[in-house]
Design a protein around this motif. Structure first.
Motif, short mmCIF file in Angstrom:
data_model
loop_
_atom_site.label_atom_id
_atom_site.label_comp_id
_atom_site.label_asym_id
_atom_site.label_seq_id
_atom_site.Cartn_x
_atom_site.Cartn_y
_atom_site.Cartn_z
N MET A 1 0.90 -1.05 0.08
CA MET A 1 0.06 -0.12 -0.21
C MET A 1 0.79 1.04 0.05
SD MET A 1 -3.17 -1.06 -0.13
CE MET A 1 -2.88 -2.44 -1.04
N LYS A 2 0.18 2.59 -0.27
CA LYS A 2 0.90 3.71 -0.42
C LYS A 2 1.36 4.10 1.02
CE LYS A 2 0.37 4.40 -4.79
NZ LYS A 2 1.35 4.60 -5.87
N ARG B 161 -5.61 -2.08 -9.17
CA ARG B 161 -4.76 -2.07 -8.08
C ARG B 161 -3.44 -2.08 -8.52
NH1 ARG B 161 -3.16 -6.22 -4.93
NH2 ARG B 161 -2.29 -5.75 -3.18
N TYR B 164 -2.47 1.26 -10.05
CA TYR B 164 -2.21 2.46 -9.22
C TYR B 164 -0.94 2.30 -8.14
CZ TYR B 164 -7.15 3.53 -10.39
OH TYR B 164 -8.23 3.74 -10.93
N LYS B 165 -0.80 0.88 -7.88
CA LYS B 165 0.57 0.78 -6.95
C LYS B 165 1.73 1.30 -7.63
CE LYS B 165 0.68 -2.82 -4.11
NZ LYS B 165 0.49 -4.29 -3.62
N SER B 166 1.64 1.07 -8.85
CA SER B 166 2.95 1.47 -9.79
C SER B 166 2.99 2.90 -9.93
CB SER B 166 3.02 0.55 -11.00
OG SER B 166 2.05 1.19 -11.87
N VAL B 167 2.25 3.76 -9.66
CA VAL B 167 1.96 5.16 -9.72
C VAL B 167 3.06 5.71 -8.55
CG1 VAL B 167 0.92 7.23 -9.90
CG2 VAL B 167 -0.21 5.14 -11.01
#
Lengths: 292, 281
Positions: A1-2, B161, B164-167
């Motif tokens: 997760m971020k 998902r 986005y995680k690779s952004v």
């Protein structure tokens, strides 16, 4: 997760709500129903039922047809996966090394991805039609008394061939992408160290391709288990004598055509467990054996 | 020596191309012949003079029990299924994945597991209870009942998902410094970044939706909702019952059923391959 995340009192719930609602209604609830019904004996016409513990499971395993279907599914999946992966790998290696016409070959070898298994089955049925189909005529001309309506081997041959045909394109796409992701430096070094193309393939390319190969194998097993329903329903409907009925096709036959809800649900649950075991094997066992 | 090898390679590749192409070629060539020709001489490798008659009859003349089903209607239904499935799935999954990756909320972990548990079991293994749920909701013979249960799988959510995680993290940081809230960030930054990904997933999902077979068979008893992929078989049974089985029509239906998704994949080749390969990671 971020590391960086938003915080909001209700927005995230709003965002997952549609997905969650659909999953709960059309996935979790039916899956739970399947488990529940697998322990019950229902009379769909009378609308009554009773709890029978593991009786449905016992009768599934007592059913000789289920064993036939189980064995067929294993043999069928193995043959479909191995054949279509072998053909696709050969084509991908050749397409990767070709100097002229690579993009044309790519298009001509990938379009079958878009053909529905059921449509492939219909076309296949025609190709194997007695006296009319070119494949029928070809097989008979070799002296084979080809009769898929009666002979289980012949019927299996037809569904396997069509299922392989349908799957080559997908495998080709993944293998080609896998081959092209091998760094140029590694390829050049390999060329200098090892003159024999064949040995280079076995000792360098293939090990580097192992992660892709493993992923493709999982896809193929899933395909052979579930997506080939359309091929079987249009070509043989499990005939002759259930000899070409996969486990998924039998769930459909017993539940929908045979109206044996308990037995069919028990088969569903067994399939679910089988899929879960396959997934666990995928994560635990096989991944460790492959060098990255 | 080198040249010889390449010739052998071309031979292997061309054999592969023919292996894939010939069945559909024969189906198409045969569909342009009169039924008498097919019955008398078998399937054909070259074109006949009956193309227009076969295809106009299949597309516009009604068949089926009600006499109202034709290929045009079924193609329309397949289009609705393909588009409804792909668009619906993308709408739902882009926002769900956004919540899962970019928000910290108490029930997040549990919700994540519920959603991704659906990746484990395909519709086929829970087909009968799914049918019962849809029947109880009164959704048999409706586009909603056809499309919604198929969307109940988290494949697209999973892809988004991963994406986005690779952004890069820095994007959110700088967006925040500039005063962007969750809505601004999603619409102005994340969505523009995802366009290729969305296009690629759209192509794949359209093909998957169009090619559905088992679920439409169960859902539709009303011929008005037949999709072309599942409608062929019923029409095939009917054609075979005739005195003169019109195999040209059956083959024409098969060609019409595979043409739209094949065109999509061929014309949008680069995006489609990117979608398949990228989503693997």
């Amino acid at each position: 997760m971020k590391r960086q995340q938003f915080q909001h009192p209700y927005l995230p719930y709003l965002l997952v709500a549609p997905q969650l609602a659909i999953i709960l209604v059309f996935f979790v609830w039916p899956a739970a129903q399947a488990v529940y019904q697998s322990f019950r004996l229902e009379d769909p016409l009378m609308g009554i039922g009773e709890f029978v513990w593991f009786d449905n499971y016992a009768s599934v395993f007592d059913d000789r047809q289920y064993v036939v279907s189980f064995v067929f599914t294993i043999v069928f999946s193995t043959l479909v996966a191995v054949s279509s992966m072998t053909i696709a790998l050969l084509l991908a290696v050749k397409a990767d090394g070709i100097l002229h016409g690579e993009s044309a070959y790519k298009v001509l070898l990938t379009w079958v991805y878009a053909v529905a298994p059921a449509v492939a089955g219909i076309v296949g049925t025609f190709l194997f039609t007695r006296n009319l189909g070119p494949l029928y005529n070809l097989l008979v001309s070799t002296g084979w008394t080809f009769n898929p309506q009666v002979n289980v081997f012949d019927a299996s041959f037809t569904v396997i061939l069509v299922s392989v045909w349908k799957q080559v394109s997908v495998n080709f796409i993944y293998f080609l992408a896998g081959l092209q992701s091998i760094p140029v430096a590694v390829r050049e070094a390999a060329k200098i160290d090892c003159k024999s193309e064949f040995r280079r393939f076995w000792t360098i390319t293939l090990p580097l391709l192992a992660p892709t190969g493993f992923f493709v194998l999982v896809i193929n097993v899933t395909y052979a288990f579930f997506d080939t329903f359309g091929v079987i329903d249009t070509m043989t409907r499990g005939a002759p004598a259930g000899g070409t009925s996969t486990l998924v096709y039998k769930v459909y036959q017993d539940g929908f055509l045979g109206l044996d809800l308990g037995g069919s649900s028990a088969q569903s649950v067994i399939l679910m467990i089988l899929v879960l075991v396959l997934t666990a094997v995928q994560f635990r066992f096989l991944e460790r054996k492959i060098q990255y | 020596m080198k040249k010889k090898n390449q010739i052998l390679d071309h031979i292997i590749l061309i054999s592969g191309v023919l292996f894939l192409l010939l069945p559909v070629w024969i189906a198409f060539a045969s569909s342009t012949h009169r039924p008498e020709v097919i019955l008398g001489q078998g399937l054909q490798f070259w074109f006949g003079d009956y193309f227009w008659e076969t295809y106009s009859a299949v597309l516009f003349d009604g068949t089926g029990f009600t006499g109202k089903v034709n290929a045009l209607l079924m193609l329309g239904n397949s289009m609705i299924l393909g588009l409804g499935f792909s668009i619906g799935k993308i709408l739902i999954s882009t926002i769900a994945a956004y919540a899962i990756v970019y928000f910290r909320f108490p029930a997040g972990g549990v919700i994540f597991w519920i959603i991704f548990s659906s990746l484990l079991l395909p519709l086929e293994v829970r087909i009968i209870p799914s049918y019962e749920v849809v029947a109880q909701m009164g959704l048999l013979n409706s586009y909603t009942g056809l499309i919604l249960p198929l969307i109940a799988s988290a494949t697209a959510t999973f892809f988004f998902r991963q994406f986005y995680k690779s952004v890069p993290e820095e994007l959110l940081e700088s967006a925040r410094i500039d005063g962007a809230g969750p809505y601004r960030f999603f619409v102005d930054i994340l969505m523009p970044l995802s366009t290729t990904m969305i296009a690629a997933i759209f192509i794949i999902m359209f093909v998957v939706g169009w090619n559905q077979y088992l679920w439409p068979i169960l859902m539709t008893t009303d011929e008005g909702y037949y999709t072309i992929v599942m409608g062929i078989k019923n029409i095939l049974n009917e054609l075979e019952g005739n005195n003169l089985p019109e195999y040209n029509k059956a083959l024409a239906l098969a060609v019409l059923a595979l043409l739209p998704p094949v065109l999509v994949v061929v014309l949008l080749q680069r995006w489609f391959v990117k979608g398949l390969v990228e989503t693997e990671k």
